[in-house]
Enzyme design. Structure first.
Site, short mmCIF file in Angstrom:
data_model
loop_
_atom_site.label_atom_id
_atom_site.label_comp_id
_atom_site.label_asym_id
_atom_site.label_seq_id
_atom_site.Cartn_x
_atom_site.Cartn_y
_atom_site.Cartn_z
N LYS A 77 0.84 -1.21 0.00
CA LYS A 77 0.00 0.00 0.00
C LYS A 77 0.86 1.24 0.00
CE LYS A 77 -0.79 1.79 3.87
NZ LYS A 77 -1.20 2.21 5.22
N ASP A 123 -7.64 1.78 -0.25
CA ASP A 123 -6.69 2.90 -0.17
C ASP A 123 -6.17 3.32 -1.54
OD1 ASP A 123 -7.00 3.08 2.53
OD2 ASP A 123 -4.88 2.77 3.04
N ASN A 176 -10.21 6.65 4.22
CA ASN A 176 -9.36 6.68 5.42
C ASN A 176 -7.91 6.41 5.03
OD1 ASN A 176 -8.67 6.96 8.06
ND2 ASN A 176 -9.53 5.01 8.75
N GLY A 181 -4.46 7.45 4.80
CA GLY A 181 -3.46 8.43 5.23
C GLY A 181 -2.43 8.68 4.15
N ARG A 228 -8.54 12.07 12.51
CA ARG A 228 -7.09 11.80 12.52
C ARG A 228 -6.33 13.13 12.35
NH1 ARG A 228 -5.71 6.83 8.62
NH2 ARG A 228 -3.78 6.90 9.82
N GLN A 280 4.07 10.41 7.94
CA GLN A 280 3.42 10.75 6.67
C GLN A 280 3.46 12.25 6.41
OE1 GLN A 280 -0.48 8.95 6.64
NE2 GLN A 280 0.34 6.88 6.49
N ASP A 340 2.81 -0.85 11.95
CA ASP A 340 1.72 -1.65 11.35
C ASP A 340 1.94 -3.15 11.61
OD1 ASP A 340 0.96 0.80 10.47
OD2 ASP A 340 1.10 0.36 8.33
N ASN A 386 1.43 6.31 18.54
CA ASN A 386 0.62 6.75 17.39
C ASN A 386 -0.33 5.66 16.87
OD1 ASN A 386 2.29 5.26 15.68
ND2 ASN A 386 2.79 6.99 14.34
N LYS A 440 -4.57 5.98 14.41
CA LYS A 440 -4.65 5.30 13.11
C LYS A 440 -6.12 4.93 12.82
CE LYS A 440 0.21 4.21 13.22
NZ LYS A 440 0.80 4.82 12.01
N GLU A 441 -6.38 3.77 12.23
CA GLU A 441 -7.75 3.45 11.79
C GLU A 441 -8.75 3.51 12.95
OE1 GLU A 441 -5.15 2.82 10.36
OE2 GLU A 441 -5.36 1.97 8.35
N ARG A 498 -5.78 2.02 18.31
CA ARG A 498 -5.39 0.61 18.27
C ARG A 498 -4.91 0.10 19.62
NH1 ARG A 498 -2.44 0.55 12.25
NH2 ARG A 498 -4.35 0.00 11.15
N HIS A 542 -8.67 -2.77 9.26
CA HIS A 542 -8.19 -3.95 8.54
C HIS A 542 -7.19 -4.77 9.34
CE1 HIS A 542 -4.63 -1.44 6.86
NE2 HIS A 542 -5.23 -0.73 7.78
N ARG A 543 -6.31 -4.08 10.07
CA ARG A 543 -5.27 -4.84 10.81
C ARG A 543 -5.84 -5.52 12.05
NH1 ARG A 543 -1.30 -3.92 7.57
NH2 ARG A 543 -1.09 -1.82 6.73
N LYS A 573 -9.31 -2.45 3.06
CA LYS A 573 -8.51 -1.19 3.03
C LYS A 573 -7.17 -1.45 2.36
CE LYS A 573 -7.11 2.78 5.88
NZ LYS A 573 -5.69 2.98 5.75
O1 LIG Z 1 4.07 6.35 4.93
C1 LIG Z 1 3.41 5.30 4.95
O2 LIG Z 1 3.18 4.64 3.93
C2 LIG Z 1 2.88 4.83 6.25
C3 LIG Z 1 3.40 5.30 7.43
C4 LIG Z 1 2.94 4.83 8.74
O3 LIG Z 1 2.18 5.85 9.34
P1 LIG Z 1 2.77 6.85 10.49
O4 LIG Z 1 3.94 7.53 9.95
O5 LIG Z 1 1.61 7.75 10.73
O6 LIG Z 1 3.11 5.97 11.66
C5 LIG Z 1 2.10 3.57 8.64
O7 LIG Z 1 1.45 3.33 9.86
C6 LIG Z 1 1.08 3.70 7.54
O8 LIG Z 1 0.27 2.56 7.44
C7 LIG Z 1 1.78 3.84 6.21
C1 LIG Z 2 -2.13 3.21 9.61
C2 LIG Z 2 -2.47 2.66 8.46
O1 LIG Z 2 -2.96 3.34 7.37
P1 LIG Z 2 -2.83 4.84 6.88
O2 LIG Z 2 -1.97 4.80 5.66
O3 LIG Z 2 -4.23 5.26 6.56
O4 LIG Z 2 -2.22 5.68 7.96
C3 LIG Z 2 -2.35 1.19 8.26
O5 LIG Z 2 -2.46 0.74 7.11
O6 LIG Z 2 -2.14 0.46 9.23
#
Ligand SMILES: O=C(O)C1=C[C@@H](OP(=O)(O)O)[C@@H](O)[C@H](O)C1
Ligand SMILES: C=C(OP(=O)(O)O)C(=O)O
Length: 434
Positions: free
Chosen positions: A26, A55, A100, A102, A133, A180, A322, A345, A349-350, A353, A394-395, A420
């Site tokens: 993803k 996603d 959702n 991110g 979020r 992110q 994750d 953090n 998230k979703e 957690r 999903h997780r 997702k």
């Molecule tokens: O950059 C990315 O692809 C991601 C960064 C992580 O988020 P955080 O940086 O918010 O921990 C992870 O949890 C998310 O599923 C994907």
């Molecule tokens: C936190 C997650 O997703 P997102 O990219 O929406 O932050 C995830 O996939 O566990």
């Protein structure tokens, strides 16, 4: 596509063997889609092994509404060709719904702030959880450099209205809640007319995802210079360059469920799509699993799981938030307590957690203690059956499938929320695990 099921019961599984091909990552898929769109007009990028899930549908849909041409191979939905537009968007909507995701919301916000024309304006929104979020740290960093971003409902959260105006210069960003936000600026700032410096404040979380962004940017012709531990120089007026074809690695976070299932179910299970050369930080899950008793053989392109005896594992899992979730249900098969530390953090998230895990693990008889940033899980002498609420996460759904390897079993509510990132997960799980 299988029809939707409300609940799925798994119990008494003893085997997990065969071969599984991971869906595309993803994190890589949504980065690659946006980077391909940012390549100059006339440059086409064919993405293969692209994840098709909620996603990535949100990212694809958003790009199309921004005027990007995307051709899908009708015979193979995991092959998609994106035509670059160099950030010259032709908006056909006033609002982008990013669900959702991110990995869509954060990068698109910064990239649009950097590329919209003076006459253009767009609102980025998402589902109810996305609207809870936080995104203030990224918004404030952009606003301090004239980024024209306004909160449409609640300060600090999407939906957000974006217009042009962002200026190159010194960007200061609190990166203690999400990497992110960093990824977003690293993707956007090279497009500005001048040079920028990005300084990260706070304890930076999820570092491997920042590394992933920098590596992928390099693959798309963009160079980021590291100035110090938490600072970067980002030259302006850089041009994304299409690699023409780009293979999306298998999803290393998704691999964690198969690695754990292969451990509990004895294997041999071959997991195709990731290996020792992976760009993804979540590949480190395999090493942690081996440390806790799994027998693994990790090659460049696949991993073999040959069972093992699970002792349990504790540690600081900030780098792999994750995949670390998988250690929580797995804790119920250990002989000692499992402590998952430095994952505050998880709360944004979703779902929250940490709270969700504690609530659901206790239903099996586990003793669970929470702090703001950690969870300690002590398995009960005897597991009891439980019905797991999945909170549209999903997780939560995928990691609790592991409880199918207990005699008392598990009932998973709304298993389809795995769409997702991994729509085929449960059909694959029931194929491989008996
Ligand atoms: O950059 C990315 O692809 C991601 C960064 C992580 O988020 P955080 O940086 O918010 O921990 C992870 O949890 C998310 O599923 C994907
Ligand atoms: C936190 C997650 O997703 P997102 O990219 O929406 O932050 C995830 O996939 O566990």
């Amino acid at each position: 596509m299988a029809s939707a099921v409300d609940k799925l019961t798994l119990r008494g599984l003893t085997q997990c063997r065969g071969e599984v091909k991971l869906p595309g990552s993803k994190s890589i898929a949504n980065r690659a889609l946006l980077m391909a769109a940012l390549c100059p007009q006339g440059q086409r990028t064919t993405l293969t092994n692209l994840l098709r899930s909620d996603d990535t549908q949100h990212m694809l849909g958003a790009l199309r509404q921004l005027g990007v041409t995307v051709d899908e191979n009708q015979a193979d939905p995991t092959e998609v060709t994106v035509e670059g537009c160099g950030g010259r968007w032709m908006l056909s909507a006033t609002e982008l719904d990013l669900g959702n995701a991110g990995t869509a919301m954060r990068p698109l916000l910064a990239v649009l702030a950097a590329t919209l024309q003076a006459s253009q304006q767009i609102t980025l929104t998402g589902n109810a959880r996305m609207q809870e979020r936080p995104i203030a740290a990224l918004v404030e960093s952009l606003q301090a450099q004239q980024g024209a971003i306004r909160y449409r409902n609640n300060a600090g959260y999407p939906p957000l209205q974006v217009e042009s105006g962002l200026q190159a210069g010194r960007f200061v960003l609190d990166a203690s809640a999400s990497s992110q936000y960093v990824t977003a600026l690293l993707m956007a700032l090279p497009l500005l007319p001048g040079d920028s410096v990005l300084e990260l404040k706070g304890e930076v979380v999820s570092w491997p995802y920042i590394r992933l962004t920098i590596n992928m940017l390099r693959q798309f012709g963009i160079h980021i210079e590291r100035l110090g531990k938490q600072s970067f120089m980002i030259r302006g007026e850089q041009k994304y360059q299409s690699p023409r074809s780009y293979w999306v690695e298998g999803d290393a976070s998704a691999a964690s469920y198969w690695l754990a299932a292969g451990l509990l179910g004895g294997g041999p299970l071959r997991i195709h799509g990731v290996g020792s050369k992976s760009l993804q930080g979540d590949i480190a899950f395999a090493e942690w699993l081996a440390k806790g008793g799994a027998k693994l053989e990790i090659t460049d392109h696949y991993i073999d799981v040959l069972g093992g005896k699970w002792q349990g594992i504790s540690g600081d899992f900030n780098a792999i938030p994750d995949a670390a979730m998988t250690f929580a249900p797995l804790a119920l098969f250990a002989r000692k307590a499992t402590v998952i530390e430095n994952v505050e953090n998880w709360r944004i998230k979703e779902t929250d957690r940490l709270e969700a895990m504690a609530t659901e693990l206790r239903k099996f008889g586990a003793t669970v203690q929470l702090t703001r940033s950690s969870i300690r899980i002590e398995p009960p002498a005897k597991l009891q059956h439980a019905e797991v609420t999945t909170y549209d996460d999903h997780r939560m759904a995928m990691s609790f499938a592991l409880l199918g390897f207990s005699a008392s079993g598990v009932t998973i509510c709304d298993p389809d929320c795995c769409a997702k990132t991994y729509p085929e997960f449960f059909s694959e799980f029931t194929r491989l695990c008996q």
